[in-house]
Scaffold this active site. Sequence first.
Site, PDB file in Angstrom:
ATOM      1  N   THR A  74      22.754  57.107  48.591  1.00 42.81           N
ATOM      2  CA  THR A  74      21.378  57.572  48.669  1.00 42.81           C
ATOM      3  C   THR A  74      20.494  56.679  47.804  1.00 42.81           C
ATOM      4  O   THR A  74      20.953  55.661  47.263  1.00 42.81           O
ATOM      5  CB  THR A  74      21.295  59.083  48.347  1.00 42.81           C
ATOM      6  OG1 THR A  74      19.953  59.514  48.571  1.00 42.81           O
ATOM      7  CG2 THR A  74      21.705  59.417  46.927  1.00 42.81           C
ATOM      8  N   LYS A  78      20.536  52.077  49.182  1.00 40.02           N
ATOM      9  CA  LYS A  78      20.876  51.899  50.599  1.00 40.02           C
ATOM     10  C   LYS A  78      20.807  50.437  51.050  1.00 40.02           C
ATOM     11  O   LYS A  78      21.623  50.013  51.864  1.00 40.02           O
ATOM     12  CB  LYS A  78      19.965  52.772  51.462  1.00 40.02           C
ATOM     13  CG  LYS A  78      20.229  54.256  51.264  1.00 40.02           C
ATOM     14  CD  LYS A  78      19.374  55.106  52.177  1.00 40.02           C
ATOM     15  CE  LYS A  78      19.732  56.575  51.984  1.00 40.02           C
ATOM     16  NZ  LYS A  78      19.155  57.441  53.006  1.00 40.02           N
ATOM     17  N   ASP A 114      21.952  58.800  59.734  1.00 43.23           N
ATOM     18  CA  ASP A 114      20.754  59.652  59.796  1.00 43.23           C
ATOM     19  C   ASP A 114      20.245  59.844  61.232  1.00 43.23           C
ATOM     20  O   ASP A 114      19.903  60.962  61.632  1.00 43.23           O
ATOM     21  CB  ASP A 114      19.630  59.058  58.936  1.00 43.23           C
ATOM     22  CG  ASP A 114      19.750  59.455  57.470  1.00 43.23           C
ATOM     23  OD1 ASP A 114      20.470  60.428  57.159  1.00 43.23           O
ATOM     24  OD2 ASP A 114      19.115  58.794  56.631  1.00 43.23           O
ATOM     25  N   ALA A 140       7.127  56.707  58.404  1.00 42.99           N
ATOM     26  CA  ALA A 140       7.867  55.507  58.800  1.00 42.99           C
ATOM     27  C   ALA A 140       8.642  54.934  57.631  1.00 42.99           C
ATOM     28  O   ALA A 140       8.785  53.724  57.494  1.00 42.99           O
ATOM     29  CB  ALA A 140       6.901  54.473  59.362  1.00 42.99           C
ATOM     30  N   GLY A 141       9.161  55.812  56.748  1.00 46.30           N
ATOM     31  CA  GLY A 141      10.009  55.365  55.645  1.00 46.30           C
ATOM     32  C   GLY A 141      11.453  55.262  56.130  1.00 46.30           C
ATOM     33  O   GLY A 141      11.717  55.075  57.330  1.00 46.30           O
ATOM     34  N   ALA A 143      13.834  57.495  56.548  1.00 49.44           N
ATOM     35  CA  ALA A 143      14.216  58.490  57.560  1.00 49.44           C
ATOM     36  C   ALA A 143      13.472  58.231  58.859  1.00 49.44           C
ATOM     37  O   ALA A 143      14.055  58.317  59.954  1.00 49.44           O
ATOM     38  CB  ALA A 143      13.924  59.894  57.036  1.00 49.44           C
TER      39      ALA A 143
HETATM   40  P1  NAP Z   1      10.295  57.459  52.257  1.00 50.33           P
HETATM   41  O1  NAP Z   1      11.166  56.316  52.613  1.00 50.33           O
HETATM   42  O2  NAP Z   1       9.710  57.527  50.893  1.00 50.33           O
HETATM   43  O3  NAP Z   1       9.068  57.489  53.335  1.00 50.33           O
HETATM   44  C1  NAP Z   1       8.042  58.425  53.210  1.00 50.33           C
HETATM   45  C2  NAP Z   1       7.086  58.318  54.411  1.00 50.33           C
HETATM   46  O4  NAP Z   1       6.101  59.346  54.272  1.00 50.33           O
HETATM   47  C3  NAP Z   1       6.339  57.002  54.494  1.00 50.33           C
HETATM   48  O5  NAP Z   1       6.089  56.714  55.830  1.00 50.33           O
HETATM   49  C4  NAP Z   1       5.028  57.309  53.767  1.00 50.33           C
HETATM   50  O6  NAP Z   1       3.953  56.553  54.227  1.00 50.33           O
HETATM   51  C5  NAP Z   1       4.813  58.750  54.170  1.00 50.33           C
HETATM   52  N1  NAP Z   1       4.053  59.481  53.162  1.00 50.33           N
HETATM   53  C6  NAP Z   1       4.422  59.751  51.884  1.00 50.33           C
HETATM   54  N2  NAP Z   1       3.471  60.449  51.257  1.00 50.33           N
HETATM   55  C7  NAP Z   1       2.466  60.599  52.151  1.00 50.33           C
HETATM   56  C8  NAP Z   1       1.178  61.234  52.090  1.00 50.33           C
HETATM   57  N3  NAP Z   1       0.757  61.836  50.975  1.00 50.33           N
HETATM   58  N4  NAP Z   1       0.406  61.205  53.197  1.00 50.33           N
HETATM   59  C9  NAP Z   1       0.829  60.594  54.319  1.00 50.33           C
HETATM   60  N5  NAP Z   1       2.030  59.972  54.439  1.00 50.33           N
HETATM   61  C10 NAP Z   1       2.833  59.987  53.365  1.00 50.33           C
HETATM   62  O7  NAP Z   1      11.026  58.827  52.474  1.00 50.33           O
HETATM   63  P2  NAP Z   1      12.217  59.173  53.502  1.00 50.33           P
HETATM   64  O8  NAP Z   1      13.523  58.955  52.862  1.00 50.33           O
HETATM   65  O9  NAP Z   1      11.904  58.503  54.799  1.00 50.33           O
HETATM   66  O10 NAP Z   1      12.045  60.769  53.635  1.00 50.33           O
HETATM   67  C11 NAP Z   1      10.940  61.314  54.343  1.00 50.33           C
HETATM   68  C12 NAP Z   1      11.134  62.834  54.472  1.00 50.33           C
HETATM   69  O11 NAP Z   1      12.284  63.091  55.259  1.00 50.33           O
HETATM   70  C13 NAP Z   1      11.350  63.561  53.144  1.00 50.33           C
HETATM   71  O12 NAP Z   1      10.662  64.783  53.200  1.00 50.33           O
HETATM   72  C14 NAP Z   1      12.833  63.804  53.109  1.00 50.33           C
HETATM   73  O13 NAP Z   1      13.146  64.978  52.394  1.00 50.33           O
HETATM   74  C15 NAP Z   1      13.156  63.973  54.574  1.00 50.33           C
HETATM   75  N6  NAP Z   1      14.547  63.607  54.902  1.00 50.33           N
HETATM   76  C16 NAP Z   1      15.340  64.550  55.466  1.00 50.33           C
HETATM   77  C17 NAP Z   1      16.624  64.236  55.820  1.00 50.33           C
HETATM   78  C18 NAP Z   1      17.503  65.286  56.459  1.00 50.33           C
HETATM   79  O14 NAP Z   1      18.721  65.063  56.538  1.00 50.33           O
HETATM   80  N7  NAP Z   1      16.960  66.393  56.914  1.00 50.33           N
HETATM   81  C19 NAP Z   1      17.123  62.942  55.595  1.00 50.33           C
HETATM   82  C20 NAP Z   1      16.279  61.993  55.020  1.00 50.33           C
HETATM   83  C21 NAP Z   1      14.986  62.338  54.676  1.00 50.33           C
HETATM   84  P3  NAP Z   1       3.670  55.031  53.716  1.00 50.33           P
HETATM   85  O15 NAP Z   1       4.561  54.149  54.532  1.00 50.33           O
HETATM   86  O16 NAP Z   1       2.241  54.811  54.025  1.00 50.33           O
HETATM   87  O17 NAP Z   1       3.994  55.022  52.253  1.00 50.33           O
END
Ligand code: NAP
Length: 295
Positions: A74, A78, A114, A140-141, A143
């Site tokens: 994690t 990664k 994922d 678009a992070g 996940a």
């Molecule tokens: P990440 O890599 O940090 O990406 C976050 C994304 O959200 C980016 O696209 C970011 O936009 C956007 N974002 C963050 N804050 C924002 C705001 N205030 N307004 C608008 N957009 C915002 O995170 P991640 O690992 O992809 O995780 C994203 C979500 O998925 C989290 O809630 C996490 O808990 C969930 N998740 C769930 C699972 C599961 O198994 N269910 C697995 C992984 C993740 P920018 O590109 O503009 O920064």
Amino acid sequence: MAEPGRPRPLTGATRVAAVIGAPVRHSLSPALHNAAFAATDLDWAYVAFEVADGAGRDAVAAMRTLGLAGLSVTMPHKAAVHGAVDALTATARDLGAVNCVFWEDDRLVGENTDGAGFLDALSVDAGVAVGGRRCVLVGAGGAGRAVARALGEAGAAEVVVVNRSAAAAERAAALAGRVGRVGGADAVPHADIVVNATPLGMAGGGGERARSLPVDAAALRAGQVVVDLIYHPVETPLLAAAARAGATTVGGVGMLVHQAARAFSRWTGIAAPVDAMRAAAEAEIASRAPSVGDP
Ligand code: NAP
């Protein structure tokens, strides 16, 4: 043989799997995987290792030295683990990120479960088929990129990526292949499937984030499937709004469970006890304070 569902006592032959991350103490993975080992009566145990940023490559070397039987990866490791394994699956290669390492003979292979976990949550848990559907992905992070690739590969008719930063949106849209494009919030009312991959609505991090909606509630409608990757809280503001609009809702616990189930099968070679893993995840989430909601 241990009592069904009870962990075996540890022995000299116990095989060890682990998660590396920083921070990692809040990880749900030990609860899920130890429940899976108990349910299948495997002499395996799963632990969490706090590994400092920059030491992901060393952790892969340690996996070889210690003979760890499986590794979950994690944040923030990664990408580093992606560069440290002997081989990559096509998914991990495309994403540039590894969340699971398994043995193939004497080689360490990096995988990313994922996207497959996301599709399993839709198809197995919710009976939702992605083929031919118009999808909007908000976020678009890490996940989001995995979901974009999975939707494209599963035959979505369209994958519109809506994201705060345009460069990240472009990168995710490209992973969906020819059906991927960058778009705006105006695409939401026309979508069959809407996915939130931002942290907006997640517990903790201050009340404002927890109350936020990633899309306008007025854009949601009956006939849509609305998926939130967030699993804490189980019912997010987005899912509540989608339910009020008459949409079908899918929460993030399913993806969490199925991505872990895919890792379990890679390590052990047997089918994962998904129900036991889900029960462990739900019990762990329910036991947590609202402020502890990160992945
Ligand atoms: P990440 O890599 O940090 O990406 C976050 C994304 O959200 C980016 O696209 C970011 O936009 C956007 N974002 C963050 N804050 C924002 C705001 N205030 N307004 C608008 N957009 C915002 O995170 P991640 O690992 O992809 O995780 C994203 C979500 O998925 C989290 O809630 C996490 O808990 C969930 N998740 C769930 C699972 C599961 O198994 N269910 C697995 C992984 C993740 P920018 O590109 O503009 O920064």
